[in-house]
Design a protein around this motif. Structure first.
Motif, PDB file in Angstrom:
ATOM      1  N   ASP A   1      11.026   3.949  -4.632  1.00 50.60           N
ATOM      2  CA  ASP A   1      10.009   4.892  -5.105  1.00 50.60           C
ATOM      3  C   ASP A   1       8.936   5.134  -4.044  1.00 50.60           C
ATOM      4  OD1 ASP A   1      11.351   5.074  -7.431  1.00 50.60           O
ATOM      5  OD2 ASP A   1      10.101   3.634  -8.522  1.00 50.60           O
ATOM      6  N   TRP A   2       8.621   4.061  -3.297  1.00 50.82           N
ATOM      7  CA  TRP A   2       7.641   4.205  -2.203  1.00 50.82           C
ATOM      8  C   TRP A   2       8.146   5.273  -1.229  1.00 50.82           C
ATOM      9  CZ3 TRP A   2       7.785   3.739   3.074  1.00 50.82           C
ATOM     10  CH2 TRP A   2       6.576   3.549   3.746  1.00 50.82           C
TER      11      TRP A   2
ATOM     12  N   ARG B   1       7.957   8.815  -2.657  1.00 42.92           N
ATOM     13  CA  ARG B   1       6.591   9.382  -2.655  1.00 42.92           C
ATOM     14  C   ARG B   1       6.188   9.823  -1.242  1.00 42.92           C
ATOM     15  NH1 ARG B   1       5.935   5.221  -6.504  1.00 42.92           N
ATOM     16  NH2 ARG B   1       5.058   3.778  -4.980  1.00 42.92           N
ATOM     17  N   CYS B   2       6.556   9.025  -0.242  1.00 44.57           N
ATOM     18  CA  CYS B   2       6.264   9.422   1.154  1.00 44.57           C
ATOM     19  C   CYS B   2       6.988  10.722   1.501  1.00 44.57           C
ATOM     20  CB  CYS B   2       6.743   8.358   2.139  1.00 44.57           C
ATOM     21  SG  CYS B   2       5.743   6.885   2.146  1.00 44.57           S
TER      22      CYS B   2
ATOM     23  N   ASN C   1      11.999  -0.755  -1.894  1.00 48.86           N
ATOM     24  CA  ASN C   1      11.090   0.014  -2.733  1.00 48.86           C
ATOM     25  C   ASN C   1      11.413   1.505  -2.589  1.00 48.86           C
ATOM     26  OD1 ASN C   1       8.949   1.158  -4.069  1.00 48.86           O
ATOM     27  ND2 ASN C   1       7.433  -0.291  -3.275  1.00 48.86           N
TER      28      ASN C   1
ATOM     29  N   THR D   1       1.162   7.726   1.396  1.00 47.84           N
ATOM     30  CA  THR D   1       1.308   9.168   1.145  1.00 47.84           C
ATOM     31  C   THR D   1       0.259  10.009   1.885  1.00 47.84           C
ATOM     32  OG1 THR D   1       0.101   8.780  -0.897  1.00 47.84           O
ATOM     33  CG2 THR D   1       2.490   9.000  -1.078  1.00 47.84           C
TER      34      THR D   1
ATOM     35  N   ARG E   1       0.832  -1.220   0.000  1.00 50.40           N
ATOM     36  CA  ARG E   1       0.000   0.000   0.000  1.00 50.40           C
ATOM     37  C   ARG E   1       0.854   1.251   0.000  1.00 50.40           C
ATOM     38  NH1 ARG E   1      -2.031   0.651   4.746  1.00 50.40           N
ATOM     39  NH2 ARG E   1      -1.706  -1.405   5.652  1.00 50.40           N
ATOM     40  N   GLU E   2       0.273   2.333  -0.538  1.00 51.92           N
ATOM     41  CA  GLU E   2       0.913   3.642  -0.431  1.00 51.92           C
ATOM     42  C   GLU E   2       0.776   4.153   1.010  1.00 51.92           C
ATOM     43  OE1 GLU E   2       2.708   5.467  -2.636  1.00 51.92           O
ATOM     44  OE2 GLU E   2       2.616   3.681  -3.866  1.00 51.92           O
TER      45      GLU E   2
END
Ligand SMILES: Nc1ncnc2c1ncn2[C@@H]1O[C@H](COP(=O)(O)OP(=O)(O)O)[C@@H](O)[C@H]1O
Ligand SMILES: O=P(O)(O)O[C@H]1O[C@H](CO)[C@@H](O[C@H]2O[C@H](CO)[C@@H](O)[C@H](O)[C@H]2O)[C@H](O)[C@H]1O
Length: 445
Positions: free
Chosen positions: A381-382, A385-386, A379, A243, A240-241
């Protein structure tokens, strides 16, 4: 202030009996800051019987003990630790895991000495003492509000720099383990924030101290909350994201910073002082590279990152060790921030000095990186984004985007990664690759 009956024992009378036990037990504790250095002796600053040691029932001994270790800079005192020791003739089987050892000499010979906080009877006594403001020997107890009687205690078994007890799922008491003279920021800042009307931080309801040192703080226990570190790892594990949560956390951080700026002095640094910030980062890097030689090849690259930072002119009181594990999300989705003690390894004066707010932001950005790194597969990229969402949330509430000065943000992130290398080398060597991978990225890109 009423004074309860207490005995403040002549420290010299107790020390010979306790020394062999402490030698064995104290350096193994998670909160012992002097790991890796020999212990050459102990001295007692204070010894207070909160319950008499020679009575029929269990005794409770409060100690402020200095631990002598070689390699201490000239003129600095030995580290002082707070211990709460239970003393019993017979140790019931349920308390066997709490045993520290048996006294071999003197009038208390044969008695079992154990971790007092693990004994509900003794932990309960400490809570009762906090409920009734006053003195016991050198210890002073304060409460801001009437507290309910007789709440059942339990020890929190989190990996911690200190020790915490929860009473009846209503309050949590943090016992500071390494004690320095001066107000502990984990009391000072939450009190100031409560005064400024900031509801993001649980307000202290009671505390105790000795001389100028804060020894423990009681605050409401947020029972339905989960900490940000666990929530982030769960999100990663479920694919899950995170953000939305990160953005809300950015807003919460900014609210805490704004309230601290209202409650406590802020100032602008002179240009000569801003240079000192980079010099301090250099100094910390130098010390860290001596402690962890794996840093040495990266020193030139890291110094270049510090040299590129020129801003940071506004300073104020900040959290000082902000990471996901210092945040709690309630069932209503709101974030709270805890543990304002600052980085436990730093001297108290340094932890209480005003700093640029970007330092806290950088700490949290490192934490998203940590979470992503501890997950397989990694990850990146995860985490990116956070990090972006967190900065966006911060900017929405503060009116200033921490990314506006990328060189400064990067310098503080680097400074934090250097701190983490030393922290992990000392406390969790298996985790060392996590900050080292950040060091490689930050020193080369
Ligand atoms: N007010 C609170 N409500 C609920 N849990 C708390 C509260 N304060 C601390 N905790 C829990 O206790 C743990 C340790 O607290 P913390 O203040 O970070 O101690 P330390 O300085 O020893 O790391 C936190 O990770 C959190 O899970
Ligand atoms: O919570 P403390 O005040 O004891 O802080 C210390 O321990 C932290 C680890 O428990 C350490 O944080 C580092 O590891 C975290 C994951 O466990 C990570 O989220 C943080 O970003 C990372 O810095 C903290 O640095 C140390 O002072």
């Amino acid at each position: 202030m009423p004074e309860t009956a207490s005995t403040t024992r002549a420290p010299d009378a107790l020390l010979p009996a306790l020394t062999p036990l402490l030698h064995e037990w104290l350096p193994r504790q998670r909160w012992f800051a002097g790991k890796g250095r020999r212990v050459t002796g102990f001295t007692l600053d204070a010894a207070t019987e909160l319950l008499p040691l020679d009575g029929a029932g269990p005794g409770l001994l409060h100690l402020l003990v200095r631990v002598e270790q070689p390699g201490r800079p000239a003129g600095t005192p030995a580290d002082c630790y707070q211990l709460l020791l239970g003393v019993r003739t017979q140790l019931p089987p349920r308390l066997a895991p709490a045993l520290i050892g048996r006294i071999r000499q003197g009038p208390l010979a044969g008695r079992a000495v154990y971790e007092g906080l693990r004994d509900p009877r003794l932990a309960g006594l400490l809570y009762e003492r906090l409920r009734t403001p006053g003195r016991t020997g050198p210890l002073r107890f304060h409460a801001t509000t009437p507290l309910p009687p007789a709440l059942a205690p339990r020890v929190l078994d989190a990996e911690q720099s200190n020790s915490s007890l929860v009473f009846g799922d209503s309050f949590i008491l943090k016992i500071f383990r390494r004690v320095s003279p001066g107000a502990n920021p984990d009391l000072e800042l939450p009190l100031a924030l409560a005064g400024a009307g900031c509801a993001r931080v649980p307000a202290p309801v009671a505390w105790f101290e000795s001389g100028a040192s804060t020894l423990g703080v009681l605050q409401p226990y947020l029972r339905d909350s989960r900490d940000g570190w666990r929530l982030a790892l769960d999100a990663l594990a479920d694919g899950r994201e995170f953000t939305t949560e990160a953005r809300a956390l950015g807003r919460a951080t900014a609210e805490v910073h704004l309230a601290l700026a209202r409650a406590l002095p802020t100032r602008r640094l002179a240009p000569s002082e801003t240079e000192l910030l980079a010099a301090a980062m250099d100094r910390r890097l130098h010390e860290a590279a001596q402690a962890v030689p794996a840093l040495l090849p990266h020193v030139p690259g890291l110094r270049a990152v510090f040299a590129a930072a020129s801003g940071g002119a506004a300073v104020q009181r900040i959290h000082g060790d902000l990471h996901l594990g210092q945040t709690l999300r309630g069932s209503d989705g709101g974030w709270a921030v805890i543990d304002f003690e600052g980085e436990p390894a730093k001297p108290l004066d340094e932890r209480r000095s005003p700093q640029p707010t970007v330092r806290d932001v950088a700490g949290m950005l490192r934490s998203f990186d940590y979470a992503a790194r501890t997950h397989r597969p990694w990850n990146a990229d995860w985490a990116a984004r956070c990090r972006a969402a967190y900065c966006t949330g911060y900017a929405e509430a503060a009116g200033v985007d921490p990314r506006a000065d990328p060189a400064l943000l990067r310098a503080y992130e680097t400074d934090k990664a250097v701190y983490e290398v030393v922290y992990e080398a000392r406390h969790r060597p298996d985790w060392l690759p996590v900050p080292m991978s950040a060091i490689e990225r930050l020193s080369t890109s």
